[in-house]
Motif scaffolding. Structure first.
Motif, PDB file in Angstrom:
ATOM      1  N   SER A   1      70.147  47.394  47.557  1.00 37.24           N
ATOM      2  CA  SER A   1      71.599  47.095  47.403  1.00 37.24           C
ATOM      3  C   SER A   1      72.097  46.339  48.369  1.00 37.24           C
ATOM      4  O   SER A   1      72.926  45.300  48.208  1.00 37.24           O
ATOM      5  CB  SER A   1      72.585  48.342  47.204  1.00 37.24           C
TER       6      SER A   1
ATOM      7  N   ASP B   1      63.648  55.940  34.457  1.00 38.61           N
ATOM      8  CA  ASP B   1      64.412  56.168  35.686  1.00 38.61           C
ATOM      9  C   ASP B   1      64.489  55.001  36.860  1.00 38.61           C
ATOM     10  O   ASP B   1      65.519  54.754  37.320  1.00 38.61           O
ATOM     11  CB  ASP B   1      64.195  57.712  36.360  1.00 38.61           C
ATOM     12  N   VAL B   2      63.324  54.644  37.279  1.00 42.17           N
ATOM     13  CA  VAL B   2      63.301  53.522  38.401  1.00 42.17           C
ATOM     14  C   VAL B   2      63.971  52.157  37.812  1.00 42.17           C
ATOM     15  O   VAL B   2      64.968  51.654  38.468  1.00 42.17           O
ATOM     16  CB  VAL B   2      61.883  53.616  38.687  1.00 42.17           C
TER      17      VAL B   2
ATOM     18  N   TYR C   1      66.545  52.046  47.098  1.00 40.64           N
ATOM     19  CA  TYR C   1      67.586  51.261  46.463  1.00 40.64           C
ATOM     20  C   TYR C   1      68.655  51.158  47.331  1.00 40.64           C
ATOM     21  O   TYR C   1      69.350  49.898  47.029  1.00 40.64           O
ATOM     22  CB  TYR C   1      67.947  52.418  45.445  1.00 40.64           C
TER      23      TYR C   1
ATOM     24  N   ASP D   1      71.143  49.435  38.273  1.00 39.58           N
ATOM     25  CA  ASP D   1      72.580  49.910  39.034  1.00 39.58           C
ATOM     26  C   ASP D   1      72.638  48.955  40.555  1.00 39.58           C
ATOM     27  O   ASP D   1      73.608  48.886  40.797  1.00 39.58           O
ATOM     28  CB  ASP D   1      72.561  51.304  39.211  1.00 39.58           C
ATOM     29  N   ALA D   2      71.573  49.144  41.219  1.00 38.79           N
ATOM     30  CA  ALA D   2      71.521  48.326  42.628  1.00 38.79           C
ATOM     31  C   ALA D   2      71.565  47.088  42.451  1.00 38.79           C
ATOM     32  O   ALA D   2      72.532  46.338  43.124  1.00 38.79           O
ATOM     33  CB  ALA D   2      70.409  48.900  43.207  1.00 38.79           C
TER      34      ALA D   2
ATOM     35  N   GLN E   1      67.903  52.676  38.173  1.00 34.86           N
ATOM     36  CA  GLN E   1      68.091  52.679  39.482  1.00 34.86           C
ATOM     37  C   GLN E   1      68.113  51.207  39.972  1.00 34.86           C
ATOM     38  O   GLN E   1      69.253  50.913  40.618  1.00 34.86           O
ATOM     39  CB  GLN E   1      67.267  53.821  40.242  1.00 34.86           C
TER      40      GLN E   1
END
Length: 153
Positions: free
Chosen positions: A83, A110-111, A79, A117-118, A114
């Motif tokens: 980002s 969850d992946v 991640y 979010d990135a 994540q």
């Protein structure tokens, strides 16, 4: 009936429970569906950012020009590299706010979170403090196209 002892217990117990209670905070993220098809008046120069989540890699690309960066899944998804790629793309397209995340059907929740979010925000360290910078806050989610399977006649 003497309830004085019970009332004394309640006077002590209720404030104690209110002070120690954990209040949960729910965050809701508004998501959009990707557009069904490109409109004819849309310019081909405009970036249509797509992040595809595969079992073996994260693929960052443009819908029109193709793959920009492939981040292989060695021991879990990277991640931080995703980002960094998002920061580089944002520096080239500062006015761009939307991105599409395409995932395979067996991608874990969850992946997906994540990756979202990135794509949405990046943490930047400046003068010893961590700040959050907005990257592509308008996230759309869709199904990833089938990868590597070609139809035979």
């Amino acid at each position: 009936m003497n309830i004085t002892a019970f009332m004394n217990l309640m006077v002590i117990l209720v404030p104690f429970l209110l002070i120690t209670a954990v209040f949960t905070r729910m965050t809701i993220l508004e998501l959009n569906l990707p557009p069904a098809s490109s409109s004819s008046n849309e310019t081909k120069q405009e970036l249509q950012l797509e992040v595809t989540i595969r079992k073996d890699a994260l693929e960052v690309g443009d819908r029109h020009s193709g793959l920009i960066k492939r981040i292989d899944n060695v021991k879990g998804y990277d991640y931080k590299t995703l980002s960094e790629v998002m920061k580089q793309i944002k520096s080239r397209f500062p006015d761009k706010l939307n991105a599409t995340i395409l995932s395979e059907p067996d991608t874990s929740y969850d992946v997906l979170v994540q990756v979202m979010d990135a794509v949405r925000v990046a943490e930047i360290v400046q003068a010893g403090s961590v700040t959050r910078a907005e990257l592509f806050p308008d996230v759309s989610i869709g199904d990833a196209p089938v990868h590597g399977k070609e139809k035979s006649p």
